[in-house]
Design a protein around this motif. Structure first.
Motif, PDB file in Angstrom:
ATOM      1  N   ASN A 234       0.855  -1.183   0.000  1.00  0.00           N
ATOM      2  CA  ASN A 234       0.000   0.000   0.000  1.00  0.00           C
ATOM      3  C   ASN A 234       0.891   1.233   0.000  1.00  0.00           C
ATOM      4  OD1 ASN A 234      -2.769  -1.125   0.353  1.00  0.00           O
ATOM      5  ND2 ASN A 234      -1.892  -1.916   2.252  1.00  0.00           N
ATOM      6  N   LEU A 235       0.623   2.145  -0.900  1.00  0.00           N
ATOM      7  CA  LEU A 235       1.269   3.451  -0.920  1.00  0.00           C
ATOM      8  C   LEU A 235       0.284   4.416  -0.285  1.00  0.00           C
ATOM      9  CD1 LEU A 235       3.716   5.129  -2.009  1.00  0.00           C
ATOM     10  CD2 LEU A 235       2.357   5.504  -4.077  1.00  0.00           C
ATOM     11  N   VAL A 236       0.646   4.997   0.867  1.00  0.00           N
ATOM     12  CA  VAL A 236      -0.316   5.749   1.674  1.00  0.00           C
ATOM     13  C   VAL A 236       0.117   7.204   1.781  1.00  0.00           C
ATOM     14  CG1 VAL A 236      -1.494   5.900   3.889  1.00  0.00           C
ATOM     15  CG2 VAL A 236      -0.825   3.660   2.990  1.00  0.00           C
ATOM     16  N   PHE A 237      -0.781   8.098   1.351  1.00  0.00           N
ATOM     17  CA  PHE A 237      -0.570   9.533   1.466  1.00  0.00           C
ATOM     18  C   PHE A 237      -1.415  10.069   2.620  1.00  0.00           C
ATOM     19  CE2 PHE A 237       0.616   8.742  -2.874  1.00  0.00           C
ATOM     20  CZ  PHE A 237       1.561   9.717  -3.203  1.00  0.00           C
ATOM     21  N   SER A 238      -0.824  10.929   3.413  1.00  0.00           N
ATOM     22  CA  SER A 238      -1.562  11.687   4.424  1.00  0.00           C
ATOM     23  C   SER A 238      -1.400  13.163   4.089  1.00  0.00           C
ATOM     24  CB  SER A 238      -1.011  11.404   5.828  1.00  0.00           C
ATOM     25  OG  SER A 238      -1.222  10.059   6.183  1.00  0.00           O
ATOM     26  N   TYR A 239      -2.529  13.841   3.861  1.00  0.00           N
ATOM     27  CA  TYR A 239      -2.509  15.230   3.420  1.00  0.00           C
ATOM     28  C   TYR A 239      -2.918  16.152   4.572  1.00  0.00           C
ATOM     29  CZ  TYR A 239      -2.581  13.131  -1.264  1.00  0.00           C
ATOM     30  OH  TYR A 239      -2.300  12.403  -2.386  1.00  0.00           O
ATOM     31  N   THR A 240      -2.251  17.281   4.663  1.00  0.00           N
ATOM     32  CA  THR A 240      -2.688  18.341   5.566  1.00  0.00           C
ATOM     33  C   THR A 240      -2.870  19.601   4.742  1.00  0.00           C
ATOM     34  OG1 THR A 240      -0.392  18.920   6.114  1.00  0.00           O
ATOM     35  CG2 THR A 240      -1.527  17.358   7.572  1.00  0.00           C
ATOM     36  N   TYR A 241      -3.680  20.520   5.280  1.00  0.00           N
ATOM     37  CA  TYR A 241      -4.067  21.693   4.514  1.00  0.00           C
ATOM     38  C   TYR A 241      -3.759  22.952   5.316  1.00  0.00           C
ATOM     39  CZ  TYR A 241      -6.372  18.204   1.657  1.00  0.00           C
ATOM     40  OH  TYR A 241      -6.616  17.127   0.852  1.00  0.00           O
ATOM     41  N   PRO A 242      -3.473  24.053   4.642  1.00  0.00           N
ATOM     42  CA  PRO A 242      -3.201  25.301   5.361  1.00  0.00           C
ATOM     43  C   PRO A 242      -4.339  25.651   6.304  1.00  0.00           C
ATOM     44  CG  PRO A 242      -2.690  25.549   3.022  1.00  0.00           C
ATOM     45  CD  PRO A 242      -3.388  24.224   3.181  1.00  0.00           C
ATOM     46  N   GLN A 243      -4.002  26.314   7.386  1.00  0.00           N
ATOM     47  CA  GLN A 243      -5.006  26.617   8.408  1.00  0.00           C
ATOM     48  C   GLN A 243      -6.172  27.399   7.830  1.00  0.00           C
ATOM     49  OE1 GLN A 243      -3.361  28.499  11.840  1.00  0.00           O
ATOM     50  NE2 GLN A 243      -5.256  28.423  13.019  1.00  0.00           N
ATOM     51  N   ALA A 244      -5.885  28.222   6.827  1.00  0.00           N
ATOM     52  CA  ALA A 244      -6.947  29.063   6.257  1.00  0.00           C
ATOM     53  C   ALA A 244      -8.065  28.241   5.646  1.00  0.00           C
ATOM     54  CB  ALA A 244      -6.368  30.009   5.204  1.00  0.00           C
ATOM     55  N   GLY A 245      -7.747  27.038   5.163  1.00  0.00           N
ATOM     56  CA  GLY A 245      -8.797  26.232   4.541  1.00  0.00           C
ATOM     57  C   GLY A 245      -8.854  24.820   5.072  1.00  0.00           C
ATOM     58  N   GLY A 246      -8.090  24.544   6.123  1.00  0.00           N
ATOM     59  CA  GLY A 246      -7.978  23.174   6.591  1.00  0.00           C
ATOM     60  C   GLY A 246      -9.278  22.585   7.081  1.00  0.00           C
ATOM     61  N   TYR A 247     -10.173  23.435   7.609  1.00  0.00           N
ATOM     62  CA  TYR A 247     -11.436  22.916   8.128  1.00  0.00           C
ATOM     63  C   TYR A 247     -12.586  23.115   7.160  1.00  0.00           C
ATOM     64  CZ  TYR A 247      -8.763  22.704  12.432  1.00  0.00           C
ATOM     65  OH  TYR A 247      -7.802  22.418  13.364  1.00  0.00           O
ATOM     66  N   ASP A 248     -12.303  23.692   6.007  1.00  0.00           N
ATOM     67  CA  ASP A 248     -13.349  23.884   5.008  1.00  0.00           C
ATOM     68  C   ASP A 248     -13.705  22.554   4.360  1.00  0.00           C
ATOM     69  OD1 ASP A 248     -13.402  26.563   5.470  1.00  0.00           O
ATOM     70  OD2 ASP A 248     -12.075  27.087   3.809  1.00  0.00           O
ATOM     71  N   PRO A 249     -14.956  22.409   3.957  1.00  0.00           N
ATOM     72  CA  PRO A 249     -15.333  21.154   3.299  1.00  0.00           C
ATOM     73  C   PRO A 249     -14.735  21.070   1.903  1.00  0.00           C
ATOM     74  CG  PRO A 249     -17.151  22.702   3.244  1.00  0.00           C
ATOM     75  CD  PRO A 249     -16.090  23.330   4.104  1.00  0.00           C
ATOM     76  N   VAL A 250     -14.653  19.843   1.426  1.00  0.00           N
ATOM     77  CA  VAL A 250     -14.218  19.596   0.057  1.00  0.00           C
ATOM     78  C   VAL A 250     -15.375  19.892  -0.886  1.00  0.00           C
ATOM     79  CG1 VAL A 250     -13.541  17.784  -1.575  1.00  0.00           C
ATOM     80  CG2 VAL A 250     -12.481  17.903   0.694  1.00  0.00           C
ATOM     81  N   SER A 251     -15.101  20.543  -1.994  1.00  0.00           N
ATOM     82  CA  SER A 251     -16.132  20.822  -2.994  1.00  0.00           C
ATOM     83  C   SER A 251     -15.568  20.561  -4.387  1.00  0.00           C
ATOM     84  CB  SER A 251     -16.616  22.271  -2.878  1.00  0.00           C
ATOM     85  OG  SER A 251     -15.543  23.177  -3.118  1.00  0.00           O
ATOM     86  N   ASP A 252     -16.473  20.500  -5.366  1.00  0.00           N
ATOM     87  CA  ASP A 252     -16.105  20.300  -6.778  1.00  0.00           C
ATOM     88  C   ASP A 252     -15.213  19.074  -6.961  1.00  0.00           C
ATOM     89  OD1 ASP A 252     -17.518  22.600  -7.411  1.00  0.00           O
ATOM     90  OD2 ASP A 252     -15.752  23.878  -7.204  1.00  0.00           O
ATOM     91  N   TYR A 253     -15.533  18.006  -6.249  1.00  0.00           N
ATOM     92  CA  TYR A 253     -14.682  16.813  -6.311  1.00  0.00           C
ATOM     93  C   TYR A 253     -14.976  16.017  -7.587  1.00  0.00           C
ATOM     94  CZ  TYR A 253     -12.300  12.506  -4.981  1.00  0.00           C
ATOM     95  OH  TYR A 253     -11.451  11.431  -4.951  1.00  0.00           O
ATOM     96  N   ARG A 254     -13.917  15.596  -8.252  1.00  0.00           N
ATOM     97  CA  ARG A 254     -14.051  14.752  -9.446  1.00  0.00           C
ATOM     98  C   ARG A 254     -12.853  13.792  -9.482  1.00  0.00           C
ATOM     99  NH1 ARG A 254     -16.663  15.017 -14.580  1.00  0.00           N
ATOM    100  NH2 ARG A 254     -15.527  13.892 -16.221  1.00  0.00           N
ATOM    101  N   ARG A 255     -13.165  12.544  -9.709  1.00  0.00           N
ATOM    102  CA  ARG A 255     -12.142  11.486  -9.796  1.00  0.00           C
ATOM    103  C   ARG A 255     -12.397  10.719 -11.082  1.00  0.00           C
ATOM    104  NH1 ARG A 255     -12.108   6.215  -7.425  1.00  0.00           N
ATOM    105  NH2 ARG A 255     -14.117   6.720  -6.472  1.00  0.00           N
ATOM    106  N   GLU A 256     -11.422  10.654 -11.963  1.00  0.00           N
ATOM    107  CA  GLU A 256     -11.655  10.199 -13.332  1.00  0.00           C
ATOM    108  C   GLU A 256     -10.584   9.219 -13.779  1.00  0.00           C
ATOM    109  OE1 GLU A 256     -11.372  12.225 -17.799  1.00  0.00           O
ATOM    110  OE2 GLU A 256     -11.981  13.451 -16.086  1.00  0.00           O
ATOM    111  N   LEU A 257     -11.000   8.217 -14.540  1.00  0.00           N
ATOM    112  CA  LEU A 257     -10.072   7.341 -15.254  1.00  0.00           C
ATOM    113  C   LEU A 257     -10.199   7.636 -16.736  1.00  0.00           C
ATOM    114  CD1 LEU A 257      -8.028   4.990 -15.269  1.00  0.00           C
ATOM    115  CD2 LEU A 257      -9.969   3.438 -15.589  1.00  0.00           C
ATOM    116  N   SER A 258      -9.122   8.107 -17.337  1.00  0.00           N
ATOM    117  CA  SER A 258      -9.095   8.375 -18.774  1.00  0.00           C
ATOM    118  C   SER A 258      -8.521   7.153 -19.485  1.00  0.00           C
ATOM    119  CB  SER A 258      -8.235   9.601 -19.077  1.00  0.00           C
ATOM    120  OG  SER A 258      -7.986   9.688 -20.471  1.00  0.00           O
TER     121      SER A 258
END
Length: 816
Positions: free
Chosen positions: A136-160
């Motif tokens: 397993n290749l595992v990524f853990s992401y953190t976000y700047p404080q300015a947006g770290g608690y904001d919800p995710v929006s406009d999400y798209r995951r695609e296989l071309s």
């Protein structure tokens, strides 16, 4: 009465009317989700024939399953039971006396492999082994404080499918984040490109883990995972390694490395390289992963992307399929699109996408010089892959390669062909030990360690025509390529399989036919003395396959001017096989005796091998057998495991019943993972959200078999040169076109149709061959050209005969 006519044309009008599509043009083949994957069957499959990745697209934590096609536990072993041959006369005597149940009991004790065999499909710690995930290749992401608690929006995951790339994009706080991942067809490694459109907003750590037998450590700025699998004896099996490196383009951001992870902070862009290798082919995995990394890690993402897509496109863009009308459902996430299709069965673009998904999966899971695709292609998310992720040889491996020739990927047939050649030496020993026969044999089980013995359970492990079926693929590759040098190379393997049956066939004193004894009709059973029995003396599938094997061997020997006496022996023994027979109920008999099947809706329909993939049964040549095959399929039913429904698509296409073939395709595309009343997920035969075919569980044979089935609805060619365009077009595909498919003899074929009627067709010959093309009903005003020059050719009883040389292009235009 024969109807003879000569057709001619005006070249000017012909060229003006020719509008056949060009493969690879104006394609936009992809599917997408609007949320991260919740289960593995929602993640996106990437592969380059050797390595695989399956990213789940998580926003806070992302898991990418890593695979390498040769990563197997187990080891080479001698699994042949030295005492099996002693029991063969008694087993046959019992069968010929009608004591099948006793013969089967004796086989349980004496006529199975030595040792634990496949471990009943759980062989990870046995010598048989199991295909396993690498890590397993595992990524853990953190976000700047300015947006770290904001919800995710406009999400798209695609296989071309066009680019063989997985993409993720979403907004969180003030930044938009983008990821793309691919398993490079040029650099032979995994590449993950991460970016944020806000400076310094990209922060993550990435590491690798595995459930067992691994360790990680830092080496300079790289993170290395390595280990050694269990060989089933002393524990010192296959060695493997994966090496991880992160580049920060422009030097922006901070990078640090520990023995468990690489961490990046305050970056806007990063490229993650992951290299994987085993020692299966002899190379040191540590040296291999390092050399691959060093060759690619200095390149920028544009160069990496362009090299990858160019190498991939050389395979994928050979074939184009357009099934006409576009549908508003194309904008839906794929899980909702599948659900919508289940309701109305109306989405031509989904069918074209699913067809190309099959080609994509084949391209992604095998390549010349490596192993053929296993039960799951090359994707697995566990160290105990279902049924060991092995090569089941009573249809599953063969089905994996059904699309190779017809969908213009012939080089992807070669790994299976080479693997088959490697089975012959061990199969010669198995033939001697179990059957006192020359030649070579293998049974239902196959793995990278050349296991050829019967399985540990006779009810499924005694099938002995697997080598013959594999050899059908060896010869079919010749029929499509007409490559004499290739035929010389594989002929000894084909001959060896035929020699085995020339020795092994024995006369049944009751019927005086030659039979395979003992054998089974794969995985099925019949009612016998208040019990269920599988072992028998001869089966319909065995006879169909052996007839085909003998015919192919005789034909190959003739081409090569070899083995006249042996060919005469095969012809004589072929004549003593019981023909495919219609029972009193009007169906094809599955066994050579009128047994009653224990499971009338069994997933295997082995006694119709002669309909597909064989050519023994057809509406044109054997209408009575074709009618009996239809009744057999009707009695068997449609709904079944995923791969079984894929096989049935091919059956109905061969019967020229496009509506029933389409009905099976719709059944196959039904969502296979559904919520139960208690909220848990229920799995059944059909299609997973990521378009994996579900047995269940996931088996790639259903994807690849249905891909061949769709091709078979569009074009049917036979080894003798007969071609029929649109043999099984359903009403749902009223308008459409295809280009780049292949016919026996090597021609690339293309066609267009409108209102269900053929309007244009072409053949581009790659070898000298004679074709007989069945013409549609609207051919009275047909216009013909060869190499763009108008010609006149004879048509007899609606069939156009033409001799073509390599490079010739035959073009036909029909009235609307």
């Amino acid at each position: 009465m024969k109807n003879n006519c000569i057709l001619s044309l005006s070249l000017f009008f012909f060229l003006a009317g020719c509008t056949l599509p060009e493969a690879g043009k104006e394609r936009h083949l992809s599917y997408h989700f609007d949320a991260p994957a919740r289960i593995w069957e929602e993640s996106l499959p990437l592969g380059n024939g050797r390595i695989g990745m399956m990213p789940d697209g998580g926003t806070d934590r992302e898991n990418i399953v890593l695979n390498e096609i040769s990563l197997w536990s187990g080891s080479r072993q001698d699994a042949d039971n030295p005492y099996a041959g002693w029991s063969l006369p008694n087993i046959r005597r019992m069968l010929f006396q009608g004591r099948n149940d006793e013969a089967q009991e004796l086989m349980y004790k004496t006529f199975v492999c030595k040792g634990p065999g496949s471990g009943q499909g759980n062989g990870a710690n046995t010598p048989y082994g199991s295909y396993q995930m690498l890590a397993n290749l595992v990524f853990s992401y953190t976000y700047p404080q300015a947006g770290g608690y904001d919800p995710v929006s406009d999400y798209r995951r695609e296989l071309s499918l066009d680019e063989a790339t997985a993409k993720v994009s979403f907004r969180k706080g003030p930044a938009r984040y983008s990821r793309e991942a691919f398993t490079s067809f040029a650099g032979d490694m995994g590449v993950i490109h991460l970016s944020a459109d806000t400076a310094g907003a990209l922060n993550f750590s990435v590491g690798m883990n595995r459930p067992e037998r691994s360790e990680t450590a830092a080496y300079g700025k790289d993170l290395v995972l390595r280990g050694q699998l269990n060989n089933g004896t002393d524990g010192r099996g296959m060695r493997y390694a994966a090496r991880l490196r992160v580049a920060l383009p422009g030097g922006r951001g901070t990078l640090s490395v520990s023995d468990t992870a690489i961490s990046v902070s305050d970056a806007s862009e990063a490229i993650v390289f992951v290299s994987m290798a085993t020692d299966y082919f002899g190379a040191d995995p540590d040296d291999r992963v390092l050399s691959l990394l060093d060759a690619s890690a200095s390149k920028d993402i544009q160069a990496l992307r362009e090299e990858h897509t160019a190498a991939y496109a050389r395979l994928f863009e050979r074939v184009d399929l357009d099934l006409g009308r576009r549908d508003e459902k194309e904008v839906l996430p794929i899980d909702r699109r599948l659900a919508a299709f289940e309701k109305d069965h109306d989405d031509p673009g989904l069918i074209a996408l699913y067809f190309q998904m099959g080609r994509y999966l084949l391209i992604s899971s095998t390549r010349p010089g490596l192993l053929p695709p296993n039960l799951q292609g090359l994707w697995a998310n566990t160290i105990r892959t279902p049924w060991n992720g092995d090569y089941h040889l009573n249809i599953n491996l063969q089905m994996n390669l059904w699309p190779a020739e017809v969908t213009n990927l012939p080089e992807l047939h070669l790994p299976m062909i080479e693997w088959t050649k490697q089975q012959a030496p061990g199969g010669e020993q198995t033939a001697r030990v179990y059957y006192n026969s020359r030649g070579w044999v293998t049974h239902i089980l196959g793995n990278p360690w050349n296991f050829t013995a019967p399985g540990e359970h006779p009810s499924w492990g005694a099938t002995n025509t697997s080598a013959a079926w594999l050899c059908a693929h060896l010869y079919d590759h010749y029929l499509y390529s007409r490559d004499r040098e290739y035929l010389e190379d594989v002929y000894p393997v084909i001959r060896g399989a035929a020699l085995f049956f020339a020795d092994m066939l024995t006369e049944d004193p009751r019927s005086h036919y030659l039979v395979t004894a003992p054998t089974t009709s794969p995985e099925n059973a019949f009612l016998f003395n208040d019990s269920q029995v599988s072992v028998c003396a001869g089966s319909t599938m065995d006879n169909q396959i052996i007839r085909e094997l003998f015919d192919n061997t005789i034909a190959a020997a003739s081409v090569l001017a070899l083995d006249t006496a042996f060919s005469e022996e095969l012809a004589a023994k072929r004549a003593r096989l019981m023909p495919t027979t219609i029972g009193e109920d009007g169906r094809i008999m599955e066994w050579l005796e009128p047994f009653t099947e224990a499971e009338p809706n069994h997933r295997h329909v082995s006694h119709l091998y002669g309909l597909y993939p064989g050519h023994e049964i057809s509406p044109d040549d054997t209408p009575e057998l074709a009618a009996a095959a239809r009744r057999t399929l009707e009695a068997r039913g449609d709904k079944s495991t995923g791969w079984s429904m894929a096989w049935k698509i091919n059956f109905w296409a061969r019967l020229h019943d496009g509506e029933h073939a389409y009905k099976l395709l719709c059944d196959l595309l039904a969502p296979a993972i559904r919520p139960d009343a208690d909220g848990r997920r229920r799995h059944e035969g059909g299609t997973a959200p990521n378009l994996f075919c579900m047995h269940p569980p996931f088996q790639i044979d259903g994807n690849l078999g249905s891909c061949a089935g769709i091709a078979g609805m569009l074009i049917h060619s036979r080894p003798d040169g007969r071609i029929e365009f649109l043999p099984a077009i359903p009403a749902a595909w009223a308008d459409g076109s295809f280009s780049g498919l292949k016919a026996h003899g090597g021609a690339e074929v293309s066609a267009a149709w409108k209102g269900g009627m053929l309007t244009e067709a072409s053949l581009h010959a790659t070898a000298p061959f004679a074709y007989s093309i069945r013409l549609p009903g609207n051919s009275a005003d047909m216009r013909i050209a060869i190499n763009h020059t108008a010609v006149s050719l004879p048509v007899v009883n609606g069939v156009l005969d033409v001799n073509m040389q390599s490079g010739d292009i035959l073009s036909l235009v029909f009235s609307d």
